[in-house]
Design an enzyme around this catalytic site. Structure first.
Site, PDB file in Angstrom:
ATOM      1  N   GLY A 165       0.830  -1.214   0.000  1.00 49.91           N
ATOM      2  CA  GLY A 165       0.000   0.000   0.000  1.00 49.91           C
ATOM      3  C   GLY A 165       0.853   1.247   0.000  1.00 49.91           C
ATOM      4  O   GLY A 165       2.059   1.189  -0.260  1.00 49.91           O
ATOM      5  N   ASN A 166       0.232   2.383   0.259  1.00 49.67           N
ATOM      6  CA  ASN A 166       0.988   3.640   0.345  1.00 49.67           C
ATOM      7  C   ASN A 166       0.385   4.520   1.435  1.00 49.67           C
ATOM      8  O   ASN A 166      -0.619   4.170   2.038  1.00 49.67           O
ATOM      9  CB  ASN A 166       1.021   4.340  -1.018  1.00 49.67           C
ATOM     10  CG  ASN A 166      -0.360   4.698  -1.512  1.00 49.67           C
ATOM     11  OD1 ASN A 166      -1.039   5.514  -0.930  1.00 49.67           O
ATOM     12  ND2 ASN A 166      -0.783   4.044  -2.586  1.00 49.67           N
TER      13      ASN A 166
END
Ligand code: CTP
Length: 399
Positions: free
Chosen positions: A204-205
């Site tokens: 993810g980020n």
């Protein structure tokens, strides 16, 4: 100094109108609170009188020599009813005048904003739908209620939008700036995608969705219809937006491309993963004695670039404005210009990551690069301010 009438009808959210009242008075507006009798069962007259500094009555029979049932409405620059119950919407739609608030609504010739709050069943009832449609047809602004916790343990659509959101919209109405996006359909993507490694893990980020949500809220406040494609965002739905929740880049692509077909503007504020694991099994990867398997990545679709291609192929609405975001750490402007050309969008909002800006913070700073050569610097400030500048630039290109 504007004269604001704050109508309060009888719902549990009446207490939140105290905060709305404070936002008006603290920004220099004179406020006359006109509650209904039922509202006074929730919050009493002394509270409204003390907070507004003005006399308060629900009746047409107090201070008759000043003819309040006509004068209050006539003198108002804005009437906002928050919370607006199903009952007050019905009375307003049918022109009933049974108390001071409904008399005021009949005599007011200024803009009128309703912020409804009620249980989902009441909001969705055909009678309420018809009353809302009537009020909107006549030019009143009826904000869709927010989704979330209702009076009891239940939740759904029907919550009063946050007082700050109602205030923001009212401030725009008072400034005569609401309508530049009215009748426009806008698609905003927000948040950050997650690419599954297995059923419990993902790549993810750090995107929080704050900037995308600020864009959605400010577009709604300017009258737009907004589809918000939200990737893994833990923020309350902006009142009035159609929210499509997605997780991965491929889901985000599907939702954005579908919504973009009939859109007037698409703003890609989401942080989209460029790569995903080539395989993500149905079973959790177990810790074993041996070395872990490497994760092999494959490319995700570039949604922004695809939107540019779809426009070139004539698949989008003529005149659509496409906006990208770019978070850069080095050579911010040079990388931004190259990306703008590569992605074929009209505007690229370039922000420098780091220095306490961008991810998860309420502030942002950016440079907007336009395909027509315009370059606008947005100084450090709230994400709403940045959103406002983006909509100014979009609006100028739409008209
Ligand atoms: N974007 C997209 N699809 C992707 C990756 C990015 O639509 N697969 C969009 C983002 O929403 C953003 C813009 O493209 O509006 C720029 O994203 P960014 O990650 O900065 O661009 P990249 O093409 O990934 O460039 P690079 O990683 O080389 O900086």
């Amino acid at each position: 100094m504007s004269q604001v009438v704050l109508g309060v009808s009888g719902g549990i959210a009446a207490y939140k109108a105290c905060e709305l009242l404070r936002l008006f008075t603290e920004s220099g507006h004179a406020v006359r609170v006109v509650p209904t009798r039922e509202a006074l069962r929730f919050v009493g007259e002394p509270t409204w009188a003390a907070l507004s500094g003005n006399p308060v009555s629900a009746e047409v029979w107090d201070g008759v020599h000043e003819v309040p049932h006509v004068r209050i409405g006539q003198e108002a620059d804005l009437v906002v009813v928050a919370p607006a119950t199903a009952d007050v919407l019905a009375k307003a739609a049918h022109g009933l005048a049974s108390d001071l608030l409904t008399n005021t609504l009949l005599t007011a010739r200024c803009p009128v904003v309703f912020a409804p709050a009620m249980h989902t069943e009441m909001w969705e009832h055909p009678a309420t739908r018809a009353n809302v449609a009537t009020l909107r047809e006549r030019g009143s602004l009826v904000i869709d209620p927010a989704v979330g916790r209702l009076t009891g343990a239940d939740s759904g659509r029907g919550r009063l939008p946050e007082p700050t959101e109602i205030f923001e919209l009212c401030a725009r109405v008072l400034a005569g700036r609401t309508t530049d996006l009215a009748g426009r359909h806008i698609v905003v993507s927000a948040g950050g995608t997650r690419e599954a490694i297995d059923p419990v893990r993902f790549i993810g980020n750090r995107s929080s969705g704050l900037q995308g949500y600020a864009l959605a809220r400010t577009a709604l406040a300017r009258g737009a219809r907004v589809t918000l494609v939200a990737a893994n965002v833990a923020l309350p739905d902006p009142a009035g937006a159609e929210v499509v929740r997605v997780e991965s880049a491929r889901e985000l692509r599907e939702a954005v491309v579908t919504a973009a077909d009939a859109a007037d503007a698409v703003v890609m504020a989401a942080a989209v993963a460029d790569f995903r694991p080539s395989v993500s099994g149905d079973s959790k990867i177990k810790k074993t004695a041996r070395e872990p398997d490497p994760i092999h990545l494959v490319k995700n679709p570039d949604i922004l670039a695809e939107l540019g291609e779809r426009r070139r192929d004539g698949l989008l609405k003529p005149g659509v404005v496409i906006v990208g975001f770019a978070a850069e750490t080095d050579d911010v402007l040079a990388n931004g210009r190259a990306k703008l050309a590569r992605k074929g969008c009209d505007l690229l909002v370039v922000n420098q990551v780091g220095a306490g800006l961008a991810f998860g913070t309420p502030d942002n700073a950016a440079v907007v690069l336009a395909a027509d050569g315009e370059q606008v610097e947005i100084p450090r400030g709230p994400k709403e301010a940045l959103a406002g500048t983006v909509w100014d630039l979009v609006s100028a290109r739409l008209s």
